[in-house]
Design a protein around this motif. Structure first.
Motif, PDB file in Angstrom:
ATOM      1  N   THR A  45       0.967   8.704  -3.579  1.00 44.63           N
ATOM      2  CA  THR A  45      -0.364   9.160  -3.191  1.00 44.63           C
ATOM      3  C   THR A  45      -0.878  10.153  -4.227  1.00 44.63           C
ATOM      4  O   THR A  45      -0.137  10.620  -5.091  1.00 44.63           O
ATOM      5  CB  THR A  45      -0.315   9.841  -1.820  1.00 44.63           C
ATOM      6  OG1 THR A  45       0.497  11.020  -1.923  1.00 44.63           O
ATOM      7  CG2 THR A  45       0.237   8.912  -0.753  1.00 44.63           C
ATOM      8  N   GLU A  56       1.066  13.355  -4.011  1.00 47.20           N
ATOM      9  CA  GLU A  56       2.380  13.279  -4.651  1.00 47.20           C
ATOM     10  C   GLU A  56       2.262  13.344  -6.171  1.00 47.20           C
ATOM     11  O   GLU A  56       3.062  14.005  -6.840  1.00 47.20           O
ATOM     12  CB  GLU A  56       3.090  11.995  -4.228  1.00 47.20           C
ATOM     13  CG  GLU A  56       3.508  11.993  -2.781  1.00 47.20           C
ATOM     14  CD  GLU A  56       3.992  10.635  -2.308  1.00 47.20           C
ATOM     15  OE1 GLU A  56       4.767  10.621  -1.334  1.00 47.20           O
ATOM     16  OE2 GLU A  56       3.604   9.598  -2.893  1.00 47.20           O
ATOM     17  N   ASP A  97       0.824  -1.210   0.000  1.00 42.60           N
ATOM     18  CA  ASP A  97       0.000   0.000   0.000  1.00 42.60           C
ATOM     19  C   ASP A  97       0.857   1.258   0.000  1.00 42.60           C
ATOM     20  O   ASP A  97       0.416   2.309  -0.448  1.00 42.60           O
ATOM     21  CB  ASP A  97      -0.921   0.016   1.220  1.00 42.60           C
ATOM     22  CG  ASP A  97      -1.947  -1.106   1.168  1.00 42.60           C
ATOM     23  OD1 ASP A  97      -2.228  -1.592   0.054  1.00 42.60           O
ATOM     24  OD2 ASP A  97      -2.454  -1.478   2.238  1.00 42.60           O
TER      25      ASP A  97
END
Length: 89
Positions: A21, A24, A16
């Protein structure tokens, strides 16, 4: 008896956290013009590594340097514009 952990178990335990993200990815998207301008500048320099730069090469390097600087200035201005409260200069 101790348990043996395989490499796959160790690598997939953090699966994960491997992917970037959304924040990002958005930051990379904002910086993409700077990244591309820097790549163009590097390309202009790489062309001249094995020879003496011609006038055309020097112009290409100057243009690429100006584009890289302009992209950095635009990024900084965009970041500064979003962080100033009230829109005051």
């Amino acid at each position: 008896m101790s348990d043996i952990v395989t490499y796959q178990d160790a690598a997939t335990a953090f699966a994960d956290f491997i992917e970037p993200t959304a924040a990002e990815l958005d930051a990379i998207e904002q910086e993409m013009p700077v990244i591309l301008a820097d790549v163009d500048l590097l390309d202009a320099h790489i062309v001249t590594l094995d020879r003496t730069p011609t006038e055309l090469d020097e112009r290409r390097i100057r243009r690429a340097r100006r584009r890289a600087l302009a992209a950095r200035v635009a990024l900084v201005n965009r970041a500064a514009g979003t962080s100033l409260p009230g829109g005051a200069a």
